[in-house]
Design a protein around this motif. Structure first.
Motif, PDB file in Angstrom:
ATOM      1  N   HIS A 218       0.835  -1.205   0.000  1.00  0.00           N
ATOM      2  CA  HIS A 218       0.000   0.000   0.000  1.00  0.00           C
ATOM      3  C   HIS A 218       0.871   1.257   0.000  1.00  0.00           C
ATOM      4  CE1 HIS A 218      -3.709  -2.204   1.905  1.00  0.00           C
ATOM      5  NE2 HIS A 218      -3.272  -2.768   0.787  1.00  0.00           N
ATOM      6  N   TRP A 219       0.424   2.259  -0.709  1.00  0.00           N
ATOM      7  CA  TRP A 219       1.183   3.496  -0.836  1.00  0.00           C
ATOM      8  C   TRP A 219       1.449   4.165   0.511  1.00  0.00           C
ATOM      9  CZ3 TRP A 219       4.508   5.619  -3.825  1.00  0.00           C
ATOM     10  CH2 TRP A 219       4.833   6.973  -3.674  1.00  0.00           C
ATOM     11  N   ASP A 220       0.469   4.132   1.429  1.00  0.00           N
ATOM     12  CA  ASP A 220       0.666   4.813   2.712  1.00  0.00           C
ATOM     13  C   ASP A 220       1.737   4.135   3.566  1.00  0.00           C
ATOM     14  OD1 ASP A 220      -0.794   2.568   3.420  1.00  0.00           O
ATOM     15  OD2 ASP A 220      -2.470   3.662   4.296  1.00  0.00           O
TER      16      ASP A 220
ATOM     17  N   LEU B 256       4.383   2.244   1.665  1.00  0.00           N
ATOM     18  CA  LEU B 256       5.517   2.297   0.744  1.00  0.00           C
ATOM     19  C   LEU B 256       6.187   3.672   0.718  1.00  0.00           C
ATOM     20  CD1 LEU B 256       7.202   0.864  -1.450  1.00  0.00           C
ATOM     21  CD2 LEU B 256       5.444   1.514  -3.112  1.00  0.00           C
ATOM     22  N   GLU B 257       5.402   4.747   0.776  1.00  0.00           N
ATOM     23  CA  GLU B 257       5.996   6.086   0.655  1.00  0.00           C
ATOM     24  C   GLU B 257       6.939   6.417   1.809  1.00  0.00           C
ATOM     25  OE1 GLU B 257       3.537   9.533   1.000  1.00  0.00           O
ATOM     26  OE2 GLU B 257       2.070   8.540   2.308  1.00  0.00           O
TER      27      GLU B 257
ATOM     28  N   LYS C 271       9.631   3.117  -5.873  1.00  0.00           N
ATOM     29  CA  LYS C 271       8.297   3.288  -5.282  1.00  0.00           C
ATOM     30  C   LYS C 271       7.252   3.593  -6.349  1.00  0.00           C
ATOM     31  CE  LYS C 271       9.949   5.149  -0.847  1.00  0.00           C
ATOM     32  NZ  LYS C 271       9.951   6.322   0.068  1.00  0.00           N
ATOM     33  N   GLN C 272       7.601   4.497  -7.252  1.00  0.00           N
ATOM     34  CA  GLN C 272       6.654   4.875  -8.304  1.00  0.00           C
ATOM     35  C   GLN C 272       6.348   3.695  -9.214  1.00  0.00           C
ATOM     36  OE1 GLN C 272       9.151   8.026  -9.703  1.00  0.00           O
ATOM     37  NE2 GLN C 272       7.941   9.646  -8.718  1.00  0.00           N
TER      38      GLN C 272
ATOM     39  N   ASN D  59       4.204   1.015  -7.248  1.00  0.00           N
ATOM     40  CA  ASN D  59       2.819   1.423  -7.005  1.00  0.00           C
ATOM     41  C   ASN D  59       2.026   1.552  -8.295  1.00  0.00           C
ATOM     42  OD1 ASN D  59       0.738   3.932  -5.847  1.00  0.00           O
ATOM     43  ND2 ASN D  59       1.040   2.062  -4.665  1.00  0.00           N
TER      44      ASN D  59
ATOM     45  N   TYR E 293       0.963  -1.881  -9.117  1.00  0.00           N
ATOM     46  CA  TYR E 293      -0.132  -2.235  -8.204  1.00  0.00           C
ATOM     47  C   TYR E 293      -1.447  -1.624  -8.682  1.00  0.00           C
ATOM     48  CZ  TYR E 293      -2.518  -2.862  -3.661  1.00  0.00           C
ATOM     49  OH  TYR E 293      -3.385  -3.223  -2.660  1.00  0.00           O
TER      50      TYR E 293
ATOM     51  N   PHE F 252      -2.975   3.651  -3.195  1.00  0.00           N
ATOM     52  CA  PHE F 252      -2.316   4.178  -4.388  1.00  0.00           C
ATOM     53  C   PHE F 252      -1.861   5.626  -4.221  1.00  0.00           C
ATOM     54  CE2 PHE F 252      -5.940   1.421  -5.778  1.00  0.00           C
ATOM     55  CZ  PHE F 252      -5.186   0.271  -6.018  1.00  0.00           C
ATOM     56  N   SER F 253      -0.743   5.939  -4.857  1.00  0.00           N
ATOM     57  CA  SER F 253      -0.216   7.307  -4.863  1.00  0.00           C
ATOM     58  C   SER F 253      -1.244   8.256  -5.474  1.00  0.00           C
ATOM     59  CB  SER F 253       1.077   7.349  -5.674  1.00  0.00           C
ATOM     60  OG  SER F 253       1.333   8.637  -6.168  1.00  0.00           O
TER      61      SER F 253
END
Length: 411
Positions: free
Chosen positions: A112-114, A116-117, A126-127, A130, A133, A168-169
């Protein structure tokens, strides 16, 4: 010796194999690759990023061998065991020099982005992770929702927006929303336009001069994927390849031919990724329909590998491992004179390895018992007597080679 290969061609061909795992839901990897690239372009990423994301998209499910795993991944927005295939895929890619740079994005492609970031991971990784994903979940929603792509596009967008910032971002979600407002985004997901778009990308690929060792790494990666489809085939392709190489050397075949035999043996069961897990693991006799599905795997191996220029002979050898000298084999029912020595070697190695390996319908055989069956088949005119004779003259070594992967894992 060196091989001239377009790596994009290799990636595309092998994505054909990975996509077979879905059986009724094929081309998943290609759709993910296309959607990720479209979103990346919308977000303003450079061409190198887009080229990379297409490759990663097509290989992102290399950690998936089992039909049931694929089914769980595409029929649920989240699945409790989804990280396992990310980890396995990252390990497989990390062993291959050509694909090692894809390992990290694959490892994190269900994170999950929250989360991963905030991880100490390169921003570009990271980009990429995601974005894969995001595209992967869009395609999963296509499976879960009813209607055509245009009919379900609003509902897909609504669900993705619900997870903006957590799964997601936000930047990537905005790019998806903008890209998906064009009808063509969805139209390109149909088989023919999807293939056309990706083959244009393949055609722009650079031709590389690669040593055999790097080609073998790719083949070993896919042998691992195939062998993991069933617990009863754990080391099968590696054992067949090791034994085939030994036999080819015994017949005095030149280095290039031995390499061709080894790669063909590693990839001979590639088409089995299409076969449902339940059929591979069935303890009883296969019914007619199941047998027909099983009998086409050599044909599918051929169709996949023929897409790679320079792999035609490898494809041919891989596809003939169930042909018999009496003309009663499959899938082509070739006559004796149509089956080259290289294919005869892989056939005998394949049978011997399978006999000394536990299968769902019987226990592993001792070397003498396995050789006795080979001899019966040779006497009946089904397999090559000279190849069988070489097995018999080197039975202990043939057995050790056939159990190659299993022994390596235990060491």
């Amino acid at each position: 010796m060196e091989y001239e290969l377009n790596i994009r061609e290799v990636i595309y061909a092998l994505s054909e194999a990975l996509d077979l795992v879905g059986i009724d839901d094929t081309r998943h990897g290609k759709r993910v690759a296309f959607m990720a690239a479209a979103c990346a372009k919308e977000a303003g990423f450079d061409d190198d990023f887009i080229d990379e994301i297409i490759s990663i998209g097509m290989l992102h499910d290399c950690g998936v061998s089992k039909t049931e795993t694929h089914r769980s991944l595409v029929t649920q927005l989240e699945w409790k065991d989804e990280q396992f295939h990310c980890e396995r895929g990252a390990i497989l890619l990390g062993k291959v020099k050509l694909f090692a740079r894809f390992s990290q994005p694959i490892y994190y492609h269900h994170t999950h982005w929250d989360i991963l970031e905030h991880l100490p991971v390169d921003a570009r990784v990271k980009q990429m992770a995601n974005l894969i994903y995001l595209a992967d979940r869009i395609d999963a929603l296509r499976v879960q929702l009813e209607g055509s792509d245009l009919e379900r596009s609003d509902e897909i967008e609504r669900i993705i927006l619900e997870h903006k910032g957590n799964f997601f971002s936000p930047e990537l979600v905005d790019a998806f929303v903008a890209a998906a407002r064009r009808n063509s985004f969805w139209f390109y997901l149909a088989d023919e336009p999807l293939e056309e778009q990706l083959l244009e990308w393949v055609g722009r690929g650079e031709i590389l001069h690669l040593p055999f060792t790097e080609i073998r790494e790719v083949a070993q990666m896919f042998a691992d994927i195939v062998d993991a489809k069933s617990p009863f085939t754990f080391e099968h392709s590696f054992g067949v390849a090791a034994l085939s190489n030994f036999l080819a050397r015994g017949f005095g075949l030149d280095e290039h031919t031995r390499e061709t035999v080894e790669i063909g043996a590693l990839l001979h069961d590639l088409g089995k990724l299409r076969v449902d897990d339940d059929i591979l693991n069935k303890k009883g006799r296969l019914n007619h329909g199941e047998k027909m599905l099983m009998n086409r795997h050599g044909f599918d191996s051929n169709m996949i590998l023929r897409r790679i220029h320079g792999f035609r002979e490898i494809a041919r050898i891989a596809s003939l491992h169930h042909e018999m000298l009496d003309g009663k084999g499959y899938p082509y029912s070739l006559e004796k004179e149509e089956i080259p020595l290289e294919a005869r070697i892989v056939t005998v190695a394949d049978i011997f390895q399978a006999l000394v390996q536990t299968r769902p319908y019987r226990e592993a055989m001792a070397p003498d018992a396995a050789f006795a069956i080979l001899q019966e088949m040779a006497d009946a005119g089904k397999i090559d007597k000279a190849v069988v004779k070489m097995i018999g003259a080197n039975l202990d070594q043939a057995y050790r080679l056939a159990k190659y992967k299993e022994r390596a894992e235990a060491a």
